[in-house]
Design an enzyme around this catalytic site. Structure first.
Site: not given
Length: 214
Positions: A191-193
């Site tokens: 999730n691009r975290l």
């Protein structure tokens, strides 16, 4: 214009948590470097992007090979009269970056570059194959030349000149040691975290450790 908006992947192979961090970024780099090598999928794990500020004021990046690292820093070799060599000698602030996609990791290093000792440069040069030694002498790196044959003719002439002889290191060729002042470790996450941990060298030579938002 080609639309690349659908080029994406999910990063899910690992994590980088504060509970797993050493006090020194070199130790973490060492761990990541050899984990990447063991994992496979990277042809040259020591390939790194070197960014400098040129004599014209523009930044420029190119891939070079890391040849040594320890608690002092990171060493690579080049022609001091090349574009990158001249840039470093004018402005020693540089950036190194490693991207290891097979293990979804990146390391970015800001530091100050300085020439290695002549003894270190001599020892490394002596370890190179003769072809690489002669190539370093034949190429006035970054200079404009008329064609490929110009270089090959110089190399052939040097092969004859040094046949059966020791090949000395030219004084304009040698190593740079990049002394790190900031090292950032990036681990891809879903999730691009992504995990981003930054080590910053403090005046007392200890490292400040901070997590950055992805």
């Amino acid at each position: 214009m080609k639309d690349l908006s659908d080029y994406r992947k999910s990063y899910e192979k690992s994590e980088l948590l504060e509970s797993h961090l050493p006090e020194d970024p070199i130790n973490l780099f060492h761990k990541w470097f050899y984990e990447t090598e063991d994992f496979g999928g990277v042809d040259e794990v020591n390939a790194m992007t070197l960014s400098t500020v040129g004599l014209d004021g523009f930044p420029k990046s190119r891939v070079v090979l890391l040849k040594k690292f320890n608690e002092e820093g990171f060493v690579f070799y080049t022609n001091y009269n090349s574009e990158k060599g001249k840039s470093i000698l004018q402005n020693p602030k540089v950036c190194l970056s490693f991207f290891w996609p097979s293990i979804e990791r990146q390391v970015i290093i800001k530091g100050i570059a300085q020439k290695t000792s002549e003894n270190i440069s001599d020892n490394y040069f002596a370890s190179r194959p003769d072809g690489s030694k002669l190539g370093a002498i034949a190429s006035n790196q970054s200079e404009v030349i008329p064609n490929r044959a110009f270089l090959e003719d110089k190399l052939h002439a040097l092969e004859k000149e040094f046949e059966g002889k020791e090949i000395p290191r030219p004084k304009y060729w040698g190593g740079f040691l990049v002394i790190p002042h900031e090292v950032e470790f990036w681990q891809g996450r879903p999730n691009r975290l992504h995990d981003r941990i930054r080590f910053t060298l403090q005046p007392d030579y200890n490292w400040k450790i901070e997590r950055l938002s992805s």
